[in-house]
Scaffold this active site. Structure first.
Site, short mmCIF file in Angstrom:
data_model
loop_
_atom_site.label_atom_id
_atom_site.label_comp_id
_atom_site.label_asym_id
_atom_site.label_seq_id
_atom_site.Cartn_x
_atom_site.Cartn_y
_atom_site.Cartn_z
NE ARG A 50 -3.61 -2.28 2.64
CZ ARG A 50 -3.33 -3.46 3.18
NH1 ARG A 50 -2.14 -3.71 3.68
NH2 ARG A 50 -4.26 -4.41 3.22
CG ASN A 105 -4.79 1.66 1.22
OD1 ASN A 105 -4.78 1.90 2.42
ND2 ASN A 105 -5.41 0.61 0.71
NE ARG A 164 -9.27 -8.20 4.48
CZ ARG A 164 -8.72 -7.25 3.75
NH1 ARG A 164 -7.60 -6.68 4.14
NH2 ARG A 164 -9.29 -6.87 2.63
CG HIS A 213 -5.06 -0.37 6.13
ND1 HIS A 213 -5.60 -1.61 6.29
CD2 HIS A 213 -5.29 -0.03 4.83
CE1 HIS A 213 -6.15 -2.02 5.16
NE2 HIS A 213 -5.96 -1.09 4.25
N1 LIG Z 1 -8.49 1.53 3.50
C1 LIG Z 1 -8.81 0.32 3.08
O1 LIG Z 1 -9.01 -0.59 3.90
C2 LIG Z 1 -8.94 0.08 1.59
C3 LIG Z 1 -9.47 -1.12 1.12
C4 LIG Z 1 -9.56 -1.30 -0.26
C5 LIG Z 1 -9.10 -0.31 -1.12
N2 LIG Z 1 -8.59 0.84 -0.61
C6 LIG Z 1 -8.06 1.91 -1.46
O2 LIG Z 1 -9.15 2.64 -2.04
C7 LIG Z 1 -8.66 3.31 -3.21
C8 LIG Z 1 -9.64 3.09 -4.38
O3 LIG Z 1 -9.60 1.72 -4.75
P1 LIG Z 1 -10.56 1.18 -5.93
O4 LIG Z 1 -10.37 -0.29 -5.96
O5 LIG Z 1 -11.91 1.77 -5.78
O6 LIG Z 1 -9.84 1.82 -7.20
P2 LIG Z 1 -10.55 2.12 -8.61
O7 LIG Z 1 -9.44 2.24 -9.60
O8 LIG Z 1 -11.63 1.13 -8.88
O9 LIG Z 1 -11.24 3.53 -8.39
C9 LIG Z 1 -10.53 4.70 -8.14
C10 LIG Z 1 -11.37 5.82 -8.70
O10 LIG Z 1 -10.77 7.07 -8.34
C11 LIG Z 1 -11.05 7.96 -9.39
N3 LIG Z 1 -10.20 9.15 -9.32
C12 LIG Z 1 -8.88 9.27 -9.58
N4 LIG Z 1 -8.48 10.55 -9.42
C13 LIG Z 1 -9.59 11.25 -9.03
C14 LIG Z 1 -9.82 12.61 -8.72
N5 LIG Z 1 -8.84 13.52 -8.76
N6 LIG Z 1 -11.09 12.98 -8.37
C15 LIG Z 1 -12.09 12.07 -8.33
N7 LIG Z 1 -11.92 10.76 -8.63
C16 LIG Z 1 -10.68 10.36 -8.97
C17 LIG Z 1 -10.82 7.12 -10.65
O11 LIG Z 1 -11.40 7.70 -11.80
C18 LIG Z 1 -11.48 5.82 -10.24
O12 LIG Z 1 -12.84 5.76 -10.64
C19 LIG Z 1 -7.25 2.73 -3.46
O13 LIG Z 1 -6.27 3.62 -2.99
C20 LIG Z 1 -7.25 1.46 -2.65
O14 LIG Z 1 -5.94 1.06 -2.28
C21 LIG Z 1 -8.50 1.05 0.73
#
Ligand SMILES: NC(=O)c1ccc[n+]([C@@H]2O[C@H](COP(=O)([O-])OP(=O)(O)OC[C@H]3O[C@@H](n4cnc5c(N)ncnc54)[C@H](O)[C@@H]3O)[C@@H](O)[C@H]2O)c1
Length: 304
Positions: free
Chosen positions: A88, A120, A151, A175
């Site tokens: 991450r 992340n 989990r 995390h």
């Molecule tokens: N904290 C947690 O426990 C956890 C768990 C799962 C995923 N995540 C994180 O969540 C984030 C999103 O993951 P995902 O699988 O949805 O990715 P994804 O690629 O499916 O979606 C990301 C979205 O962000 C949008 N985006 C990018 N720049 C942007 C901006 N400036 N303004 C608005 N939208 C914008 C993209 O167009 C896309 O639709 C990642 O960083 C992932 O690592 C965190």
């Protein structure tokens, strides 16, 4: 109920599944989805709207960053996702720049807004959001190790053949890879986990490793994790909207370390109402310090 309007920035896998989880919880809310990719956002809205008739209470629409700025709860799930085999923290440089742009776009943020960081590396970005938003720290926090804790409890429940709801155990710290289970405080139906006859060090190490690796395994199989985190974030919104004072491990600012990382926190209508001082044994204190040092070093690293 103080908080009714929820904006989700980032309508990707995590953002749109969170909208879906909120809808199915039947909370009286208006959900606004915002994404730089307007076509994808429209597609998600149209698709989600097909489920609206099963959720009498919700409204869902697309919006701009300015609409998001007026929301009661702002969920940030925009940015790059973890790639197979990558950590991450490797997302830090790209996602810090995306999140700083977003935080600039949503200014001025409603003074009573609550920001939930999900993108992340969530601990680093929560600290950024606290600094850039200007909101009190209790109103800006990250989902942290809530998902990892779910989990852990799921794995323990299976191994012990006991309902997950009867297990009280936390993953704390980052995390990420330096996270750790607070075993000395883990209980099953009020009985210390360490008193169970089947529990020995090897057993505990194996569960901790399984928990830590689960995201990697899911990403390896399907490229993204979104159901678990969406359920966690919807539960956080519910705790805020209904002032439930739920105790959840969340990424919050720890003054002694000068970083955000997860500790058990009481979540209610004002955001984080209190961080609970959980007693940790010597090894766990070292693990917590290690997590904090890792985050401090990451913040100072060249690509930060
Ligand atoms: N904290 C947690 O426990 C956890 C768990 C799962 C995923 N995540 C994180 O969540 C984030 C999103 O993951 P995902 O699988 O949805 O990715 P994804 O690629 O499916 O979606 C990301 C979205 O962000 C949008 N985006 C990018 N720049 C942007 C901006 N400036 N303004 C608005 N939208 C914008 C993209 O167009 C896309 O639709 C990642 O960083 C992932 O690592 C965190």
């Amino acid at each position: 109920m103080k908080h009714k309007k929820i904006a989700i920035l980032g309508a990707g896998a995590v953002g749109s599944t969170t909208a879906y989880a909120l809808m199915l919880k039947n909370i009286i809310t208006e959900v606004i989805l915002v994404d730089i990719d307007e076509k994808r956002c429209l597609g998600e809205i149209l698709d989600l709207s097909d489920a609206l008739s099963f959720s009498g209470a919700s409204k869902i629409r697309s919006g701009t960053a300015q609409d998001a700025a007026q929301a009661d709860i702002i969920i940030i799930a925009a940015g790059m996702r973890q790639m197979p085999g990558k950590t991450r923290i490797e997302l830090m440089s790209t996602n810090r720049s995306i999140i700083s742009t977003i935080l600039e776009q949503i200014k001025p943020i409603s003074l009573h807004a609550i920001i939930i960081m999900v993108t992340n590396p969530v601990d680093i970005l929560t600290l950024d959001a606290q600094q850039f938003s200007g909101l009190p720290r209790n109103q800006v926090f990250g989902s942290g190790t809530f998902l990892d804790t779910q989990r852990l409890c799921g794995i323990l429940a299976k191994k012990l053949n006991i309902a997950e709801q009867s297990i009280d155990a936390y993953i704390l710290g980052e995390h990420g890879d330096t996270q750790f289970p607070a075993w000395s405080n883990a209980h099953v139906a009020n009985i210390p986990l360490l008193n169970f006859p089947s529990v020995n060090q090897e057993y505990l190490n194996q569960i901790a490793e399984e928990t830590r690796k689960k995201a990697y395994e899911i990403i390896d199989c399907k490229g993204t994790t979104h159901y678990g985190i969406a359920a966690c974030v919807a539960t956080m919104c519910q705790a805020i909207i209904f002032n439930q004072k739920l105790v959840i491990p969340l990424s919050c600012y720890i003054p002694s370390f000068e970083v955000c990382l997860s500790m058990p926190a009481i979540l209610g209508e004002n955001g984080i109402e209190q961080i609970l001082p959980i007693p940790l044994n010597e090894k766990e204190q070292q693990q917590l310090a290690h997590s904090a040092e890792f985050l401090q070093r990451s913040l100072l690293s060249k690509n930060s």
